[in-house]
Structures are given as C-alpha cells and as structure tokens.
Design a protein around this motif. Structure first.
Motif, PDB file in Angstrom:
ATOM      1  N   PHE A 137       0.840  -1.203   0.000  1.00 50.72           N
ATOM      2  CA  PHE A 137       0.000   0.000   0.000  1.00 50.72           C
ATOM      3  C   PHE A 137       0.875   1.254   0.000  1.00 50.72           C
ATOM      4  CE2 PHE A 137      -3.161  -3.042   1.363  1.00 50.72           C
ATOM      5  CZ  PHE A 137      -4.329  -2.567   0.774  1.00 50.72           C
ATOM      6  N   GLY A 138       2.004   1.187   0.707  1.00 51.68           N
ATOM      7  CA  GLY A 138       2.927   2.316   0.705  1.00 51.68           C
ATOM      8  C   GLY A 138       3.494   2.574  -0.682  1.00 51.68           C
ATOM      9  N   MET A 139       3.804   1.515  -1.410  1.00 57.81           N
ATOM     10  CA  MET A 139       4.296   1.683  -2.781  1.00 57.81           C
ATOM     11  C   MET A 139       3.215   2.308  -3.659  1.00 57.81           C
ATOM     12  SD  MET A 139       6.619  -1.614  -3.694  1.00 57.81           S
ATOM     13  CE  MET A 139       7.102  -0.755  -5.194  1.00 57.81           C
ATOM     14  N   LEU A 140       1.987   1.889  -3.466  1.00 61.98           N
ATOM     15  CA  LEU A 140       0.883   2.447  -4.248  1.00 61.98           C
ATOM     16  C   LEU A 140       0.750   3.946  -3.990  1.00 61.98           C
ATOM     17  CD1 LEU A 140      -1.579   2.044  -6.092  1.00 61.98           C
ATOM     18  CD2 LEU A 140      -2.913   1.479  -4.046  1.00 61.98           C
ATOM     19  N   TRP A 141       1.009   4.373  -2.770  1.00 65.19           N
ATOM     20  CA  TRP A 141       0.837   5.779  -2.409  1.00 65.19           C
ATOM     21  C   TRP A 141       2.031   6.626  -2.841  1.00 65.19           C
ATOM     22  CZ3 TRP A 141      -3.273   8.416  -0.766  1.00 65.19           C
ATOM     23  CH2 TRP A 141      -3.086   9.699  -0.258  1.00 65.19           C
ATOM     24  N   TRP A 142       3.260   6.117  -2.607  1.00 65.52           N
ATOM     25  CA  TRP A 142       4.452   6.944  -2.828  1.00 65.52           C
ATOM     26  C   TRP A 142       5.242   6.562  -4.087  1.00 65.52           C
ATOM     27  CZ3 TRP A 142       3.890   5.718   2.651  1.00 65.52           C
ATOM     28  CH2 TRP A 142       3.528   6.828   3.412  1.00 65.52           C
ATOM     29  N   HIS A 143       5.100   5.337  -4.573  1.00 70.80           N
ATOM     30  CA  HIS A 143       5.885   4.893  -5.730  1.00 70.80           C
ATOM     31  C   HIS A 143       4.982   4.181  -6.743  1.00 70.80           C
ATOM     32  CE1 HIS A 143       9.861   5.863  -4.037  1.00 70.80           C
ATOM     33  NE2 HIS A 143       9.329   5.530  -2.872  1.00 70.80           N
ATOM     34  N   GLY A 207      -4.028  -6.691  -6.483  1.00 68.06           N
ATOM     35  CA  GLY A 207      -4.986  -5.616  -6.239  1.00 68.06           C
ATOM     36  C   GLY A 207      -4.327  -4.247  -6.263  1.00 68.06           C
ATOM     37  N   VAL A 208      -3.149  -4.146  -5.674  1.00 73.48           N
ATOM     38  CA  VAL A 208      -2.423  -2.874  -5.651  1.00 73.48           C
ATOM     39  C   VAL A 208      -1.999  -2.475  -7.068  1.00 73.48           C
ATOM     40  CG1 VAL A 208      -0.231  -1.842  -4.937  1.00 73.48           C
ATOM     41  CG2 VAL A 208      -1.642  -3.037  -3.260  1.00 73.48           C
ATOM     42  N   ARG A 220      -9.904   2.064  -8.298  1.00 69.29           N
ATOM     43  CA  ARG A 220      -8.619   2.396  -7.700  1.00 69.29           C
ATOM     44  C   ARG A 220      -8.675   2.236  -6.185  1.00 69.29           C
ATOM     45  NH1 ARG A 220      -5.402   7.854  -9.267  1.00 69.29           N
ATOM     46  NH2 ARG A 220      -5.133   6.637 -11.189  1.00 69.29           N
ATOM     47  N   PHE A 221      -9.821   2.502  -5.584  1.00 64.06           N
ATOM     48  CA  PHE A 221      -9.973   2.348  -4.134  1.00 64.06           C
ATOM     49  C   PHE A 221     -10.269   0.904  -3.744  1.00 64.06           C
ATOM     50  CE2 PHE A 221     -12.765   2.193  -0.406  1.00 64.06           C
ATOM     51  CZ  PHE A 221     -11.950   2.803   0.545  1.00 64.06           C
ATOM     52  N   ALA A 222     -11.104   0.225  -4.541  1.00 65.61           N
ATOM     53  CA  ALA A 222     -11.587  -1.096  -4.162  1.00 65.61           C
ATOM     54  C   ALA A 222     -10.590  -2.215  -4.455  1.00 65.61           C
ATOM     55  CB  ALA A 222     -12.906  -1.391  -4.886  1.00 65.61           C
ATOM     56  N   ALA A 223      -9.819  -2.096  -5.535  1.00 64.13           N
ATOM     57  CA  ALA A 223      -8.950  -3.194  -5.962  1.00 64.13           C
ATOM     58  C   ALA A 223      -7.981  -3.653  -4.865  1.00 64.13           C
ATOM     59  CB  ALA A 223      -8.193  -2.805  -7.229  1.00 64.13           C
ATOM     60  N   PRO A 224      -7.261  -2.741  -4.185  1.00 66.62           N
ATOM     61  CA  PRO A 224      -6.352  -3.202  -3.131  1.00 66.62           C
ATOM     62  C   PRO A 224      -7.080  -3.908  -1.986  1.00 66.62           C
ATOM     63  CG  PRO A 224      -5.844  -0.948  -3.772  1.00 66.62           C
ATOM     64  CD  PRO A 224      -7.164  -1.287  -4.394  1.00 66.62           C
ATOM     65  N   LEU A 225      -8.273  -3.416  -1.630  1.00 72.46           N
ATOM     66  CA  LEU A 225      -9.027  -4.048  -0.547  1.00 72.46           C
ATOM     67  C   LEU A 225      -9.520  -5.435  -0.949  1.00 72.46           C
ATOM     68  CD1 LEU A 225     -11.096  -0.995   0.751  1.00 72.46           C
ATOM     69  CD2 LEU A 225      -8.921  -1.887   1.597  1.00 72.46           C
TER      70      LEU A 225
END
Length: 385
Positions: A137-143, A207-208, A220-225
């Motif tokens: 999730f951190g990679m999705l947000w910052w990288h 998902g990410v 974009r919001f649902a896939a990681p969850l």
C-alpha cells in the motif's frame, strides 16, 4: 548538464537520494535484528540450525521470482525493502500480535489446542496479510510509477512473502529441533509448502497493481481491498485445510498449486502484453532517430535482449553493456508510460516530463553502445523470444 540515468529509470528526482526508502530499509533491518536476537536467546544451539535451514528455500525461490521480471527489472532498493519489510517489520509485529491473539482466544475457549486452531485460521491470516500488505500500500501511495503491471505487484508481494516466511521458519525449525521433529517440519514448510506466504500476499499485490493502473474512481480504491481480502481468505483456507491431517494437507497443497499455476499464466500474459506495447508505441519514435525497427525487434525478445547486451559488452566493454541495459529499460519504461497516459494514471505534465527524460536516457545510451550511429542490421535482429 549532468543527469543520473539511474534516477530517471527509478522515477526519482536526479541528484536526490531515495531518503524514504533508505529509512524504511534501516527500520526494517532493525526489526529483523530484534527478531533474530529473540530467536537466538530462546533457541540456543538450535538457532544456527534453524536459520541455515530457513535460508535454503531462498536460494531456490528468490532467483525464480526475480526471473519473472527480466523485461522490466524493478529497482534493487525497492526489492530489498519489500523483502526486509516482510522479514523484519511484518514478522516482528505479527509475532507479538499472534501471541496476544492466542492468549485472548484461549481465555475464551476450553483448551490451548482450540486456541491455536482459531489463531491459525482467523487471527494469523488477518494480522499477517495486513502487515505484509502495508509496504505494498505504501508503494501504491508513494511509488505508484513502479507498479507498471500485475507482474510487478506479484513480484513485490512475493519478495515480502519470502522474507516473512524465512523469518517465521527460523522459529518453527527451532521449536521442531527441540522436540526432535525437525525433519517433518522442514519437509512441510520448506519442501511441501515453501510458497504459502508469497502466494497469499500475491493477491494483495495484484490488487495494488490494478489500482496503480486504474483511472481515478471506485476501482482504484476497491482493488487493493479486494486483493487483501483474497490474501486473507486464501491464507485462512490453507491453514484450516492443512490442520486436518493428510487429506487436509493434500487439499491445501492442491489449492496452492492451482493458485501458483494461475499466477504463472497471468505473468505469461503480462509479458505478451508488454511485448505488444513495445511493438505498438516504439515504432512511432523511429523518425526521431532514438530507436530503429531493429531495436524494436530486439526489445520484444528476452533472447535478443541478452544477445544485444553481449554484443555491446564485446564491442565496448562494461560501459557499453551498461548503456545497452539502460537503453533496454528506458525503452520498456517508455512503452509502459504511454499505457499509463492512456489510462490517465498520472498527471499529464508529470507523464510528459518523464517521457522526455526517458528519451534523453535512450539517446545518451545509444550514443555509447553505437557511437557511429546508423541503422544497420545488428547481430540480435534474427533472435527470437
């Protein structure tokens, strides 16, 4: 002007060290040291044996996982962070939370056996998959730019899972050695089911990756969850089945095998998709002189890419071979960048700046391994995938 090609290929500002990644690696390493210190104090002489046996599967599966991404290699620092996060942060916090879960659950039940079962089937999958998923999730947000396809998500998730499994196996092997059951435990954890954690966490990785390539919106919001939920469900199903004796273990192994085959098919399709992007987008740059059709053919084949690097090395030594590697990666990133632009996965200005930077890297690299220029037929032109 001096520009660092490696910074451009990693999507970070030139001249600036990846401070966040460095801090995260240092923190993860500290957590790993704490886990190993605890195992050493509680395991005694068995610690060395447990650690050596836990490292054996890594020698087999790390090269296999890294080989999945030969067309667009991920930054080494990001791969190291993913592995250390699983081995250090996730393993340390999971060790504490799983113990607390066991105590709480056992207090509500009749026996410790029931407590262990429900901890393994309910508590551990939730705790461990969430902790392993944090770095993704951190990679999705910052990288986000590093997640160029489902394969990238699978690779990063697998690195997290391998790190977690290695640390977890040390404690299992220590406990097994102390009760003279090391052989069977090693067989179950290192031979029969060495990829439990990578396979489960790969669901979160997928998902990410889907979210990283999606337009702004619900997906974009649902896939990681959804991916995280799949990881928890698979982990829980595996633990529940494997606790039911040999028939259950056989069922768990079959489930894992099916998931592994599906992931392999997904990776193969992703590679074909990447080749298609290269064939579609890169010929448009032929008039600029930064790419020729022979280069497009080379970039579409792993065998031809290797032949090109060998040719560059024989022609100009190490510098030429490194330039060819940079050219191949920059060209691949350029094709993926066009896909991101089509999906509106980033701001147009950001995408254009990155496009210009990648073209600069390609032009610079091409001038190194082919200083005379030209578009003559090169040795790798006849190579096939």
């Amino acid at each position: 002007m001096t520009v660092d090609p490696s910074a451009i290929l990693q999507g970070r500002p030139p001249g600036r060290a990846p401070a966040g990644v460095i801090v995260a690696i240092a923190f993860s390493s500290l957590c790993l040291i704490l886990v190993l210190a605890f195992d050493a104090m509680t395991g005694g002489a068995s610690f060395v044996v447990g650690m050596m046996l836990a490292l054996l599967p890594l020698g087999i599966w790390l090269p296999v996982i890294l080989a999945l991404d030969r067309m667009e290699p991920e930054p080494k620092s990001a791969l190291v962070l993913a592995f250390l996060w699983g081995a250090g942060v996730a393993a340390l916090i999971a060790m504490v939370l799983n113990t607390l879960n066991f105590i709480v659950i056992t207090d509500q039940l009749v026996s410790a056996d029931d407590g262990w079962y429900w901890t393994a089937v309910v508590g551990a999958p939730i705790v461990e998959e969430i902790l392993k998923g944090f770095v993704l999730f951190g990679m999705l947000w910052w990288h986000r730019h590093e997640l160029n396809g489902v394969t990238d998500g699978i690779i990063y998730a697998s690195m997290v899972g391998l790190g977690f499994a290695a640390t977890e196996n040390i404690s299992y092997f220590i406990d097994a050695a102390q009760v003279d059951q090391l052989g069977i435990v090693f067989l179950l954890r290192a031979v029969v089911a060495p990829l439990l954690h990578p396979l489960c966490t790969a669901m979160t990785g997928i998902g990410v990756a889907v979210a990283a390539l999606s337009r702004p919106g619900a997906l974009r919001f649902a896939a990681p969850l959804i991916g995280l939920t799949g990881a928890i469900a698979l982990h829980s199903l595996w633990n529940a089945a494997s606790s039911r004796g040999l028939p259950g273990l056989g069922t768990a192994y079959l489930i894992g095998l099916v998931v592994m085959v599906v992931l392999f098919v997904v990776v193969r399709r992703e590679r074909r998709r990447l080749v298609g992007l290269i064939l579609h987008y890169l010929p448009k740059y032929i008039p600029t002189g930064v790419v020729a059709m022979v280069d497009v053919q080379m970039l579409s084949s792993l065998k031809a890419r290797k032949a090109a690097r060998e040719w560059a090395s024989a022609r100009g030594g190490r510098a030429s071979a490194e330039a060819m590697r940079e050219y191949q990666q920059a060209a691949t990133e350029l094709a993926l960048l066009h896909e991101r632009a089509e999906h509106a996965a980033a701001e147009p200005v950001e995408l254009e700046n990155q496009r210009q930077a990648l073209l600069w890297v390609m032009q610079r690299a091409r001038g190194t391994f082919l200083p005379g220029g030209g578009t003559a037929r090169l040795p790798w032109a006849s190579s096939t995938a």
